[in-house]
Design a protein around this motif. Structure first.
Motif, PDB file in Angstrom:
ATOM      1  N   GLN A  52       0.825  -1.209   0.000  1.00 19.36           N
ATOM      2  CA  GLN A  52       0.000   0.000   0.000  1.00 19.36           C
ATOM      3  C   GLN A  52       0.859   1.259   0.000  1.00 19.36           C
ATOM      4  O   GLN A  52       0.513   2.243  -0.656  1.00 19.36           O
ATOM      5  CB  GLN A  52      -0.956  -0.007   1.194  1.00 19.36           C
ATOM      6  N   ASN A  53       1.971   1.228   0.711  1.00 15.63           N
ATOM      7  CA  ASN A  53       2.864   2.384   0.762  1.00 15.63           C
ATOM      8  C   ASN A  53       3.400   2.737  -0.627  1.00 15.63           C
ATOM      9  O   ASN A  53       3.721   3.891  -0.905  1.00 15.63           O
ATOM     10  CB  ASN A  53       4.012   2.108   1.734  1.00 15.63           C
ATOM     11  N   ALA A  54       3.487   1.734  -1.501  1.00 17.53           N
ATOM     12  CA  ALA A  54       3.988   1.946  -2.865  1.00 17.53           C
ATOM     13  C   ALA A  54       2.854   2.040  -3.893  1.00 17.53           C
ATOM     14  O   ALA A  54       3.116   2.090  -5.092  1.00 17.53           O
ATOM     15  CB  ALA A  54       4.945   0.820  -3.244  1.00 17.53           C
ATOM     16  N   GLY A  55       1.604   2.027  -3.443  1.00 22.73           N
ATOM     17  CA  GLY A  55       0.473   2.147  -4.366  1.00 22.73           C
ATOM     18  C   GLY A  55       0.014   0.832  -4.973  1.00 22.73           C
ATOM     19  O   GLY A  55      -0.628   0.828  -6.021  1.00 22.73           O
ATOM     20  N   TYR A  56       0.320  -0.279  -4.336  1.00 22.07           N
ATOM     21  CA  TYR A  56      -0.079  -1.604  -4.804  1.00 22.07           C
ATOM     22  C   TYR A  56      -1.044  -2.220  -3.794  1.00 22.07           C
ATOM     23  O   TYR A  56      -1.244  -1.691  -2.702  1.00 22.07           O
ATOM     24  CB  TYR A  56       1.134  -2.534  -4.920  1.00 22.07           C
ATOM     25  N   SER A  57      -1.588  -3.392  -4.143  1.00 21.52           N
ATOM     26  CA  SER A  57      -2.396  -4.179  -3.212  1.00 21.52           C
ATOM     27  C   SER A  57      -2.050  -5.651  -3.430  1.00 21.52           C
ATOM     28  O   SER A  57      -1.283  -5.997  -4.338  1.00 21.52           O
ATOM     29  CB  SER A  57      -3.888  -3.942  -3.454  1.00 21.52           C
ATOM     30  N   MET A  58      -2.636  -6.515  -2.633  1.00 20.49           N
ATOM     31  CA  MET A  58      -2.386  -7.955  -2.788  1.00 20.49           C
ATOM     32  C   MET A  58      -2.806  -8.446  -4.169  1.00 20.49           C
ATOM     33  O   MET A  58      -2.233  -9.400  -4.686  1.00 20.49           O
ATOM     34  CB  MET A  58      -3.130  -8.748  -1.708  1.00 20.49           C
ATOM     35  N   THR A  59      -3.766  -7.804  -4.794  1.00 18.43           N
ATOM     36  CA  THR A  59      -4.195  -8.183  -6.138  1.00 18.43           C
ATOM     37  C   THR A  59      -3.042  -8.075  -7.130  1.00 18.43           C
ATOM     38  O   THR A  59      -2.995  -8.812  -8.111  1.00 18.43           O
ATOM     39  CB  THR A  59      -5.364  -7.283  -6.599  1.00 18.43           C
ATOM     40  N   ASN A  60      -2.096  -7.186  -6.876  1.00 14.55           N
ATOM     41  CA  ASN A  60      -0.955  -6.978  -7.764  1.00 14.55           C
ATOM     42  C   ASN A  60       0.156  -8.007  -7.575  1.00 14.55           C
ATOM     43  O   ASN A  60       1.084  -8.068  -8.376  1.00 14.55           O
ATOM     44  CB  ASN A  60      -0.355  -5.581  -7.551  1.00 14.55           C
ATOM     45  N   VAL A  61       0.085  -8.816  -6.523  1.00 15.19           N
ATOM     46  CA  VAL A  61       1.148  -9.784  -6.232  1.00 15.19           C
ATOM     47  C   VAL A  61       1.069 -10.938  -7.221  1.00 15.19           C
ATOM     48  O   VAL A  61       0.028 -11.581  -7.373  1.00 15.19           O
ATOM     49  CB  VAL A  61       1.059 -10.294  -4.777  1.00 15.19           C
ATOM     50  N   VAL A  62       2.190 -11.206  -7.908  1.00 15.91           N
ATOM     51  CA  VAL A  62       2.253 -12.295  -8.881  1.00 15.91           C
ATOM     52  C   VAL A  62       3.192 -13.409  -8.429  1.00 15.91           C
ATOM     53  O   VAL A  62       3.153 -14.504  -8.983  1.00 15.91           O
ATOM     54  CB  VAL A  62       2.664 -11.786 -10.280  1.00 15.91           C
ATOM     55  N   ARG A  63       4.031 -13.132  -7.441  1.00 16.25           N
ATOM     56  CA  ARG A  63       4.951 -14.137  -6.898  1.00 16.25           C
ATOM     57  C   ARG A  63       4.976 -13.971  -5.399  1.00 16.25           C
ATOM     58  O   ARG A  63       5.177 -12.861  -4.890  1.00 16.25           O
ATOM     59  CB  ARG A  63       6.355 -13.932  -7.463  1.00 16.25           C
ATOM     60  N   LEU A  64       4.748 -15.060  -4.664  1.00 14.18           N
ATOM     61  CA  LEU A  64       4.745 -15.022  -3.208  1.00 14.18           C
ATOM     62  C   LEU A  64       5.457 -16.267  -2.694  1.00 14.18           C
ATOM     63  O   LEU A  64       4.963 -17.382  -2.835  1.00 14.18           O
ATOM     64  CB  LEU A  64       3.308 -14.964  -2.682  1.00 14.18           C
ATOM     65  N   ASN A  65       6.637 -16.050  -2.125  1.00 15.28           N
ATOM     66  CA  ASN A  65       7.422 -17.149  -1.577  1.00 15.28           C
ATOM     67  C   ASN A  65       7.286 -17.186  -0.065  1.00 15.28           C
ATOM     68  O   ASN A  65       7.245 -16.141   0.592  1.00 15.28           O
ATOM     69  CB  ASN A  65       8.892 -17.012  -1.963  1.00 15.28           C
ATOM     70  N   PHE A  66       7.221 -18.390   0.474  1.00 12.67           N
ATOM     71  CA  PHE A  66       7.084 -18.598   1.913  1.00 12.67           C
ATOM     72  C   PHE A  66       8.321 -19.327   2.422  1.00 12.67           C
ATOM     73  O   PHE A  66       8.731 -20.343   1.859  1.00 12.67           O
ATOM     74  CB  PHE A  66       5.862 -19.471   2.221  1.00 12.67           C
ATOM     75  N   TYR A  67       8.878 -18.805   3.509  1.00  9.54           N
ATOM     76  CA  TYR A  67       9.981 -19.455   4.212  1.00  9.54           C
ATOM     77  C   TYR A  67       9.484 -19.731   5.622  1.00  9.54           C
ATOM     78  O   TYR A  67       8.947 -18.839   6.282  1.00  9.54           O
ATOM     79  CB  TYR A  67      11.214 -18.550   4.251  1.00  9.54           C
ATOM     80  N   THR A  68       9.636 -20.967   6.082  1.00  8.18           N
ATOM     81  CA  THR A  68       9.148 -21.320   7.411  1.00  8.18           C
ATOM     82  C   THR A  68      10.133 -22.246   8.116  1.00  8.18           C
ATOM     83  O   THR A  68      10.865 -22.989   7.459  1.00  8.18           O
ATOM     84  CB  THR A  68       7.756 -21.981   7.347  1.00  8.18           C
ATOM     85  N   THR A  69      10.108 -22.178   9.431  1.00 12.22           N
ATOM     86  CA  THR A  69      10.956 -23.079  10.219  1.00 12.22           C
ATOM     87  C   THR A  69      10.225 -24.385  10.520  1.00 12.22           C
ATOM     88  O   THR A  69      10.824 -25.306  11.066  1.00 12.22           O
ATOM     89  CB  THR A  69      11.381 -22.399  11.537  1.00 12.22           C
ATOM     90  N   SER A  70       8.929 -24.477  10.141  1.00 13.08           N
ATOM     91  CA  SER A  70       8.175 -25.710  10.360  1.00 13.08           C
ATOM     92  C   SER A  70       7.058 -25.835   9.319  1.00 13.08           C
ATOM     93  O   SER A  70       6.017 -25.176   9.435  1.00 13.08           O
ATOM     94  CB  SER A  70       7.558 -25.738  11.763  1.00 13.08           C
ATOM     95  N   ILE A  71       7.268 -26.694   8.351  1.00 13.09           N
ATOM     96  CA  ILE A  71       6.228 -26.918   7.344  1.00 13.09           C
ATOM     97  C   ILE A  71       4.981 -27.512   8.003  1.00 13.09           C
ATOM     98  O   ILE A  71       3.864 -27.168   7.630  1.00 13.09           O
ATOM     99  CB  ILE A  71       6.753 -27.803   6.192  1.00 13.09           C
ATOM    100  N   GLU A  72       5.162 -28.352   9.004  1.00 14.41           N
ATOM    101  CA  GLU A  72       4.017 -28.942   9.694  1.00 14.41           C
ATOM    102  C   GLU A  72       3.137 -27.860  10.333  1.00 14.41           C
ATOM    103  O   GLU A  72       1.919 -27.836  10.142  1.00 14.41           O
ATOM    104  CB  GLU A  72       4.495 -29.924  10.763  1.00 14.41           C
ATOM    105  N   GLN A  73       3.727 -26.943  11.079  1.00 12.15           N
ATOM    106  CA  GLN A  73       2.957 -25.852  11.696  1.00 12.15           C
ATOM    107  C   GLN A  73       2.391 -24.906  10.631  1.00 12.15           C
ATOM    108  O   GLN A  73       1.275 -24.398  10.764  1.00 12.15           O
ATOM    109  CB  GLN A  73       3.828 -25.064  12.663  1.00 12.15           C
ATOM    110  N   PHE A  74       3.168 -24.679   9.575  1.00 18.08           N
ATOM    111  CA  PHE A  74       2.726 -23.808   8.486  1.00 18.08           C
ATOM    112  C   PHE A  74       1.446 -24.351   7.859  1.00 18.08           C
ATOM    113  O   PHE A  74       0.466 -23.633   7.696  1.00 18.08           O
ATOM    114  CB  PHE A  74       3.840 -23.696   7.440  1.00 18.08           C
ATOM    115  N   PHE A  75       1.423 -25.643   7.511  1.00 17.04           N
ATOM    116  CA  PHE A  75       0.232 -26.214   6.885  1.00 17.04           C
ATOM    117  C   PHE A  75      -0.938 -26.322   7.855  1.00 17.04           C
ATOM    118  O   PHE A  75      -2.089 -26.274   7.437  1.00 17.04           O
ATOM    119  CB  PHE A  75       0.538 -27.547   6.218  1.00 17.04           C
ATOM    120  N   ALA A  76      -0.660 -26.419   9.146  1.00 14.12           N
ATOM    121  CA  ALA A  76      -1.752 -26.405  10.127  1.00 14.12           C
ATOM    122  C   ALA A  76      -2.477 -25.062  10.109  1.00 14.12           C
ATOM    123  O   ALA A  76      -3.660 -24.979  10.426  1.00 14.12           O
ATOM    124  CB  ALA A  76      -1.213 -26.715  11.523  1.00 14.12           C
ATOM    125  N   ALA A  77      -1.776 -24.003   9.717  1.00 19.29           N
ATOM    126  CA  ALA A  77      -2.352 -22.654   9.664  1.00 19.29           C
ATOM    127  C   ALA A  77      -2.664 -22.218   8.232  1.00 19.29           C
ATOM    128  O   ALA A  77      -3.015 -21.059   8.002  1.00 19.29           O
ATOM    129  CB  ALA A  77      -1.378 -21.664  10.310  1.00 19.29           C
TER     130      ALA A  77
END
Length: 130
Positions: A65-90
């Motif tokens: 939003q600070n740059a004039g964009y929104s989530m609709t503009n996101v075309v690539r979203l990478n996730f880094y997590t310390t626990s895939i098990e907890q990540f998928f639970a959420a």
């Protein structure tokens, strides 16, 4: 901005992402640094995985939003997590957040040993275009 999804299969649909996203004639691109559960003073917020995902998305949306964009503009979203098990639970909240925003990005999920601070469990890295 015209987006075209490139999905040779359908299995990714239930996970809320696309195998590829093509943008025709984008005029601007925003590369966002990894966003995590940090407060406005740059301190990690200790909470569970659900809370960290929620705050990471809130922080990402603030940068967009600070740059004039929104989530609709996101075309690539990478996730880094310390626990895939907890990540998928959420993961349900991720699907809800993306679908509510009309966002179907290409995406990668990686489990890592650690993030910048020991309290952090998840970090989001995005690219947005318009």
């Amino acid at each position: 901005m015209k987006k075209a999804m490139n999905n040779p299969w359908q299995w990714q649909d239930q996970l809320g992402y696309a195998q590829g996203v093509e943008i025709a004639h984008a005029t601007h691109t925003l590369y966002c640094a990894g966003q995590a559960a940090m407060d406005a003073q740059g301190q990690p917020v200790e909470t569970d995985m659900n809370g960290q995902i929620r705050l990471s998305f809130d922080n990402l949306e603030t940068v967009l939003q600070n740059a004039g964009y929104s989530m609709t503009n996101v075309v690539r979203l990478n996730f880094y997590t310390t626990s895939i098990e907890q990540f998928f639970a959420a993961y349900g909240q991720i699907i809800h957040r993306l679908s509510t925003a009309g966002c179907t990005p290409s995406s990668t999920l990686v489990e890592v040993k650690a993030l910048a601070f020991p309290q952090l469990m998840v970090e989001l890295e995005a690219t947005a275009v318009r």
